[in-house]
Every structure is written in C-alpha cells, then in structure tokens.
Design a protein around this motif. Sequence first.
Motif, mmCIF file in Angstrom:
data_model
loop_
_atom_site.group_PDB
_atom_site.id
_atom_site.type_symbol
_atom_site.label_atom_id
_atom_site.label_comp_id
_atom_site.label_asym_id
_atom_site.label_seq_id
_atom_site.Cartn_x
_atom_site.Cartn_y
_atom_site.Cartn_z
ATOM 1 N N UNK A 1 0.846 -1.202 0.000
ATOM 2 C CA UNK A 1 0.000 0.000 0.000
ATOM 3 C C UNK A 1 0.877 1.246 0.000
ATOM 4 N N UNK A 2 1.877 1.262 0.877
ATOM 5 C CA UNK A 2 2.765 2.415 0.955
ATOM 6 C C UNK A 2 3.549 2.636 -0.319
ATOM 7 N N UNK A 3 4.030 1.545 -0.903
ATOM 8 C CA UNK A 3 4.847 1.662 -2.118
ATOM 9 C C UNK A 3 4.023 2.065 -3.331
ATOM 10 N N UNK A 4 2.851 1.477 -3.481
ATOM 11 C CA UNK A 4 2.092 1.661 -4.721
ATOM 12 C C UNK A 4 1.082 2.796 -4.676
ATOM 13 N N UNK A 5 0.516 3.090 -3.505
ATOM 14 C CA UNK A 5 -0.608 4.030 -3.451
ATOM 15 C C UNK A 5 -0.414 5.186 -2.491
ATOM 16 N N UNK A 6 0.756 5.281 -1.844
ATOM 17 C CA UNK A 6 1.001 6.366 -0.892
ATOM 18 C C UNK A 6 2.294 7.109 -1.183
ATOM 19 N N UNK A 7 2.797 6.990 -2.377
ATOM 20 C CA UNK A 7 3.964 7.771 -2.759
ATOM 21 C C UNK A 7 5.307 7.116 -2.533
ATOM 22 N N UNK B 1 0.055 -6.605 -10.715
ATOM 23 C CA UNK B 1 1.172 -5.673 -10.614
ATOM 24 C C UNK B 1 1.841 -5.658 -9.264
ATOM 25 N N UNK B 2 1.156 -6.174 -8.236
ATOM 26 C CA UNK B 2 1.733 -6.193 -6.890
ATOM 27 C C UNK B 2 2.321 -7.547 -6.511
ATOM 28 N N UNK B 3 2.139 -8.552 -7.372
ATOM 29 C CA UNK B 3 2.745 -9.855 -7.109
ATOM 30 C C UNK B 3 4.254 -9.803 -7.333
ATOM 31 N N UNK B 4 4.978 -10.629 -6.587
ATOM 32 C CA UNK B 4 6.376 -10.903 -6.920
ATOM 33 C C UNK B 4 6.394 -11.732 -8.205
ATOM 34 N N UNK B 5 7.474 -11.611 -8.963
ATOM 35 C CA UNK B 5 7.532 -12.310 -10.240
ATOM 36 C C UNK B 5 7.334 -13.824 -10.109
#
Length: 319
Positions: A131-137, A230-234
């Motif tokens: 959440x922090x990485x993708x949607x909170x800057x 997009x949030x899964x590990x490869x």
Amino acid sequence: MTQAGERGAARRTRPEPLGPDSLTWRIFGDWRGLLIALWAGSMQNMHPGLGAGVEQHSQFFRERWERLFRSLYPIGGVVYDGPRAHRTALEVRGYHDTIKGVDARGRRYHALDPDTYYWAHATFFVSTIRIGEHFMGGLTEAQRRQLFDEHVRWYRMYDMSMRPVPRTWEDFQRYWQRMCTEVLEDNKATRDVLDIREIAKPPALRWLPDPLWRLLRVPVAKGFVWLTVGMYDQPVRDLLGFRWTRRDERLHRLAGRAINAAFTLVPFERRYHPRARAGWRRALGKDPVDTPPVETPARNLPPLDERDSPTHYAPDVRE
C-alpha cells in the motif's frame, strides 16, 4: 536464559499494542487498503494449509462484500484498539480454533498451526508495504525496516508461538522469497478469489441499476485483477501464469500516483476505516479513551444460519 525460556517469558508479558506513533497506524487502516484485497486474499490462499481451510470451511464466496467489510473490524482492531487490542487479537485467533482437516492430497492442516497462522499475518505486513509503495507515494528502506519491527509487535498480540517469525528484515525477505518460490501453490481457493467476473455490486453502488452494473463489472473485474498482478512478486506471477510487461509496469505506477494524488483531497479521518478512525479519534483526544470499539453494522453480519458459528465475528448489533 534459553530460547524456550525467552519465549515463555514473552508469553507471560502482556504485549504492547501499536499506537499512533507507528507507521502501521498510518497505513493499515487506510481505505486504499481495499485496492489490495485481491492481492492479500490470493496470497493467503496460495498457502497449502490456508487454502485448504478456505476450500473446506469458508462461506466467503457466498457473501464476498459482507465478509470483507465485516472482517476489517476485528482485524483492524488488533492494530487500532489500544489497550483492548490484545483482547481483540485473542478473539480473532479464536475464530480459527475449529478450522482443521485433511486436504485433497492427504495433508493435515490446522488454521492455528504456527507456520500457517504467521503466513496470514505476513501477508498483512507486506500489505502495508505494498500500500505504501504503490498508493502512498513510496517507502524508504528505513520505513520498511520500521514496518518490519512493528509487525513483530503486532503479531505478539495473538499470543501465538514466535518461532516462525524471522528475526530481522533481511531474514524476512529470505522467508518471503522462499514462500513465493517453494511453498505457495496454485489452487482452487486462490483462483476463486481472483474470479470476480460475477461479483455483486459493492455496497457503495447500491443505487446503480443492475443492468448497468452487469456491463461495468467485466472491465472493473479485469482492472482489479490487473492491479493485483502488478503487486505480485515475479515468482507468483509465474506460478499463476500471468504475463507482466514493461508497459504494464509503467501504467501501474501511473495509476498508483493518480490514486495517491486523489487521496490528498480526502480529509484525514475520512481516509480510514471506521475501526481505525475510532482509534485515531481516541488517540487524538477527540473521543474518550474508554469509548467502546466500533463494531460492524448489521448489513455486514453473516447469514442468519451462520451467525452462531464459532468461526464468525458476529457482534450483537441491531438489524
């Protein structure tokens, strides 16, 4: 003191709840967490024991929205209930007492197996990072380490064995990589979570005509699954057979930035789920510290024939 003695002493010490000074408080109860619901549900269900428990015991797919919104109250309470958080955590743990059995491959499972229970918590912890990485800057490395330390305190609230909990942030990263590459499985429970093509209207869209929702839910479902992938590990994408391109990555980053920008317009308290909002209000002195926890509204309660089940959070609230 021996390692066993240390664990025993830890169990005898009342765990210290997280508070408003924690980064977890800032992130976990934010409504942007709903954008990660498919990610969290699918990551949890890929664990063999947890997936088997869902397949054999859960009625989640009978009431997707109600179960999701209902669960946010006690799960959030473990973070935001202050002095009552320990009691809330023990209630949450208690809902898992009877979830056990043998899966289709003959493997025994129990929801309170320490490795299984910790995996569920690990996904909540990584949810705060996503959440922090993708949607909170974005997050700094120092903030990730802080969240790791906080997730250990958070987990102590359940009075579960600390054996599966990695000792350091570096150990956790190795643990997560091993789970994604060696333990997680592509199973029915995971595929069912990701299949939202015929999902009912969200409660906030009750006003929308049914025919229009039937048209909209196909692109909405595709969009949410794409956001999740997009949030899964490869290794997880590979396991589930999802393709992810550089173009997808760029668009995903743009979507996250747009969501973060939109939330800057939302008043602080309104960014949070009601249980989290109540915690903030008590912490900021806006409500008395002894204000009772906010419980789920009646619209989210389990079906009538399920409300006496020990696996359900079903508070006594008016219809």
